[in-house]
Write an enzyme that holds these catalytic residues in place. Structure first.
Site, PDB file in Angstrom:
ATOM      1  N   TYR A   1       0.843  -1.202   0.000  1.00 40.17           N
ATOM      2  CA  TYR A   1       0.000   0.000   0.000  1.00 40.17           C
ATOM      3  C   TYR A   1       0.877   1.251   0.000  1.00 40.17           C
ATOM      4  O   TYR A   1       0.581   2.221  -0.673  1.00 40.17           O
ATOM      5  CB  TYR A   1      -0.937   0.005   1.218  1.00 40.17           C
ATOM      6  CG  TYR A   1      -1.960   1.112   1.128  1.00 40.17           C
ATOM      7  CD1 TYR A   1      -3.192   0.876   0.524  1.00 40.17           C
ATOM      8  CD2 TYR A   1      -1.678   2.396   1.592  1.00 40.17           C
ATOM      9  CE1 TYR A   1      -4.127   1.889   0.393  1.00 40.17           C
ATOM     10  CE2 TYR A   1      -2.604   3.420   1.458  1.00 40.17           C
ATOM     11  CZ  TYR A   1      -3.827   3.164   0.868  1.00 40.17           C
ATOM     12  OH  TYR A   1      -4.740   4.170   0.731  1.00 40.17           O
TER      13      TYR A   1
ATOM     14  N   THR B   1      -9.971  18.957 -24.101  1.00 41.79           N
ATOM     15  CA  THR B   1     -11.284  18.743 -23.460  1.00 41.79           C
ATOM     16  C   THR B   1     -11.201  18.632 -21.932  1.00 41.79           C
ATOM     17  O   THR B   1     -11.789  19.436 -21.214  1.00 41.79           O
ATOM     18  CB  THR B   1     -11.946  17.479 -24.046  1.00 41.79           C
ATOM     19  OG1 THR B   1     -11.029  16.386 -23.948  1.00 41.79           O
ATOM     20  CG2 THR B   1     -12.298  17.688 -25.520  1.00 41.79           C
TER      21      THR B   1
ATOM     22  N   ARG C   1     -13.466  15.358 -33.711  1.00 45.19           N
ATOM     23  CA  ARG C   1     -12.823  16.434 -32.957  1.00 45.19           C
ATOM     24  C   ARG C   1     -13.299  17.736 -33.598  1.00 45.19           C
ATOM     25  O   ARG C   1     -12.616  18.373 -34.365  1.00 45.19           O
ATOM     26  CB  ARG C   1     -11.293  16.331 -33.011  1.00 45.19           C
ATOM     27  CG  ARG C   1     -10.733  15.165 -32.231  1.00 45.19           C
ATOM     28  CD  ARG C   1     -10.436  15.450 -30.779  1.00 45.19           C
ATOM     29  NE  ARG C   1     -11.469  15.098 -29.823  1.00 45.19           N
ATOM     30  CZ  ARG C   1     -11.232  14.646 -28.605  1.00 45.19           C
ATOM     31  NH1 ARG C   1     -10.007  14.428 -28.190  1.00 45.19           N
ATOM     32  NH2 ARG C   1     -12.204  14.420 -27.758  1.00 45.19           N
TER      33      ARG C   1
ATOM     34  N   PHE D   1     -19.010  14.488 -25.977  1.00 39.67           N
ATOM     35  CA  PHE D   1     -18.622  13.655 -27.126  1.00 39.67           C
ATOM     36  C   PHE D   1     -18.499  12.180 -26.759  1.00 39.67           C
ATOM     37  O   PHE D   1     -18.660  11.319 -27.602  1.00 39.67           O
ATOM     38  CB  PHE D   1     -17.298  14.160 -27.726  1.00 39.67           C
ATOM     39  CG  PHE D   1     -16.153  14.198 -26.764  1.00 39.67           C
ATOM     40  CD1 PHE D   1     -15.985  15.277 -25.908  1.00 39.67           C
ATOM     41  CD2 PHE D   1     -15.242  13.164 -26.691  1.00 39.67           C
ATOM     42  CE1 PHE D   1     -14.925  15.314 -25.004  1.00 39.67           C
ATOM     43  CE2 PHE D   1     -14.178  13.180 -25.796  1.00 39.67           C
ATOM     44  CZ  PHE D   1     -14.037  14.264 -24.946  1.00 39.67           C
TER      45      PHE D   1
HETATM   46  N1  F0G Z   1      -3.939  16.063 -22.244  1.00 43.94           N
HETATM   47  C1  F0G Z   1      -3.899  15.672 -23.527  1.00 43.94           C
HETATM   48  C2  F0G Z   1      -3.138  16.475 -24.527  1.00 43.94           C
HETATM   49  C3  F0G Z   1      -4.598  14.525 -23.925  1.00 43.94           C
HETATM   50  O1  F0G Z   1      -4.559  14.137 -25.200  1.00 43.94           O
HETATM   51  C4  F0G Z   1      -5.319  13.787 -22.943  1.00 43.94           C
HETATM   52  C5  F0G Z   1      -6.089  12.618 -23.326  1.00 43.94           C
HETATM   53  C6  F0G Z   1      -5.315  14.238 -21.619  1.00 43.94           C
HETATM   54  C7  F0G Z   1      -4.598  15.378 -21.310  1.00 43.94           C
HETATM   55  C8  F0G Z   1      -6.079  13.528 -20.542  1.00 43.94           C
HETATM   56  O2  F0G Z   1      -5.446  12.370 -20.180  1.00 43.94           O
HETATM   57  O3  F0G Z   1      -7.072  10.584 -20.848  1.00 43.94           O
HETATM   58  O4  F0G Z   1      -5.130  10.099 -19.358  1.00 43.94           O
HETATM   59  O5  F0G Z   1      -7.036  11.417 -18.525  1.00 43.94           O
HETATM   60  N2  F0G Z   1      -6.395  12.358 -24.498  1.00 43.94           N
HETATM   61  C9  F0G Z   1      -7.088  11.194 -24.982  1.00 43.94           C
HETATM   62  C10 F0G Z   1      -7.227  11.288 -26.476  1.00 43.94           C
HETATM   63  C11 F0G Z   1      -8.364  10.897 -24.283  1.00 43.94           C
HETATM   64  O6  F0G Z   1      -7.870  10.408 -27.037  1.00 43.94           O
HETATM   65  O7  F0G Z   1      -6.687  12.215 -27.092  1.00 43.94           O
HETATM   66  P1  F0G Z   1      -6.226  11.048 -19.711  1.00 43.94           P
END
Ligand code: F0G
Length: 459
Positions: free
Chosen positions: A75, A128, A385, A451
């Site tokens: 842990y 996003t 996108r 989305f």
């Molecule tokens: N920042 C970027 C540039 C990302 O592309 C993503 C995730 C995240 C942060 C968030 O990270 O998914 O590990 O929580 N992108 C995925 C994609 C979902 O399909 O582009 P996460």
């Protein structure tokens, strides 16, 4: 015949394969309808080539799998945590590490710590989850990427650059004390995987230093960005990816990482900072949202696979083949006349749905429609996108982004060149019948990150 060609190829061979189900057009039609024309809602079993995302979909190496067997599932104080901490310090150059279950776990903690009500967070295009966590922490995101990034046709080699004039204007308007940090991403995802240049980073560092503003780096795809710097920026041809990655990070104060991309693991992420005060608060907060600060929601074995994956991700041969495969697909699609975002980015091909389907209005979801049509043709799963991903503003109005794209994201070390041919041929077939394609209406809309779960009906 004299040979002048010098192809890239994968610096690995295949040891195990995963069998795929081939589907018929009738099966795909039924599956797509049941999924509400949202590729996120398809069963992966019904997909032949899965280009939904490069996130968590990479193939791990035999070394990473061996590392999984070395998981120390204590842990507290797992040896895999200390291994990961050392790798993050050595390879990335950040001082303090907080593991999280994935990237957004780190974004949540960071946003909660650094953002106060009414703060402005400038960034080189939104992502996003990143923007949503900034907004949930009562901050407001402001886009400061250069204008070229919003134009799919513009071939500027560093479309991920920050527009420093836009940033200076924001500082003047709101005051530096209202800007807790600049949210800087390498390989800007929503712009098509476009890199930021080292020159721009240095200038960003100088300006933010003057105003005592932090730079927090979304380093999810930093190695791919480093590759473009090596290929395109003067003075970097002789440098290794490892050296370039470390230099990029040296101009920033901390980072959030989704290790599911560059770092070649199926799950994992972290927050890394140089500032002891931020670290102390994050180490405390991670216990509330993720788990103890030496595992942050991950199993020991996951941290071990990540530590090994980070090492593999900055190997020059690996990254050359990785981006080489993406470029191979993009060039093939261009040969067929399919309109894509240029220059070709690091993690996938982004098809310009506005150009592909000019007869479909943006409020009838051209990119969502195109992603559905691509699946119907040959079972290739891609992702919207555009206006669906952009979501709504705090006041409920839709964001209408300039870019309306379909992303063909390439998982790392998973598909072959023959798969790339099949994908390009399928996109070309859909392009040939583009005039007969009609738009859609949204019939279900979730409140957050719509989305992922929205449903549609054909018009
Ligand atoms: N920042 C970027 C540039 C990302 O592309 C993503 C995730 C995240 C942060 C968030 O990270 O998914 O590990 O929580 N992108 C995925 C994609 C979902 O399909 O582009 P996460």
């Amino acid at each position: 015949m004299k040979n002048s060609k010098h192809s890239w190829a994968e610096p690995y061979k295949i040891k195990m394969v995963e069998l795929l189900k081939m589907t018929t057009p009738a099966q795909r039609k039924k599956a797509m309808k049941e999924a509400g024309y949202n590729t996120f809602l398809l069963k992966s079993e019904d997909v032949y080539i899965d280009l939904l995302t490069d996130s968590g979909t990479s193939a791990m190496s035999d070394r990473q799998w061996s590392g999984m067997m070395m998981g120390d599932e204590a842990y507290a104080g797992s040896r895999n945590f200390y291994h990961l901490e050392k790798v993050v310090q050595d390879v990335y150059g950040y001082k303090y590490l907080i593991p999280t279950h994935q990237g957004r776990g780190a974004e949540n903690i960071l946003s909660k710590i650094l953002i106060k009500k009414g703060d402005i967070i400038p960034g080189n295009m939104y992502f996003t989850t990143t923007r949503l966590h900034q907004e949930l922490a009562s901050g407001k995101f402001e886009d400061i990427i250069i204008d070229e990034a919003h134009d799919p046709e513009n071939e500027f080699p560093f479309k991920g650059n920050v527009d420093l004039v836009k940033l200076e204007k924001l500082i003047k308007k709101h005051g530096a004390e209202k800007i807790p940090y600049v949210s800087m991403a390498t390989s800007v995802n929503m712009a098509g995987g476009q890199p930021i240049s080292m020159k721009n980073l240095k200038e960003l560092r100088a300006l933010t230093k003057k105003h005592k503003i932090r730079v927090i780096h979304d380093m999810t795809r930093v190695a791919e960005n480093a590759y473009f710097i090596q290929q395109r920026e003067k003075g970097y041809q002789q440098k290794t990816i490892r050296e370039i990655v470390k230099e990029i990070n040296s101009y920033t104060d901390g980072a959030t990482m989704s290790a599911k991309k560059d770092a070649l693991v199926n799950i994992g992420g972290f927050l890394a900072v140089n500032d002891w005060d931020v670290f102390e608060e994050a180490r405390n907060m991670v216990v509330v949202y993720e788990g103890l600060h030496t595992y942050g929601g991950l199993a020991g074995r996951d941290m071990e696979a990540m530590a090994i994956g980070i090492g593999e991700s900055i190997n020059d041969d690996h990254i050359r083949a990785r981006v080489g495969q993406v470029i191979y697909l993009g060039e093939k699609m261009m040969e067929y006349g399919v309109p894509i975002v240029k220059p070709i980015g690091g993690h996938g091909i982004f098809v310009d749905a506005k150009k592909f389907l000019p007869h479909i209005r943006q409020d009838q979801f051209p990119a969502q429609t195109l992603a559905a049509e691509i699946y119907l043709d040959a079972g290739v799963r891609t992702m919207e996108r555009g206006v669906v991903s952009a979501g709504r503003k705090a006041n409920g109005e839709n964001y209408f982004p300039k870019l309306e794209l379909v992303r063909f994201t390439i998982p790392r070390r998973v598909y072959t060149q023959a798969h790339m041919d099949v994908i390009a041929e399928s996109a070309a077939r859909v392009y040939d019948r583009r005039n007969s394609i009609k738009g859609m209406k949204m019939i279900y809309e979730p409140k957050y990150l719509r989305f992922f779960q929205a449903k549609f009906e054909k018009l």
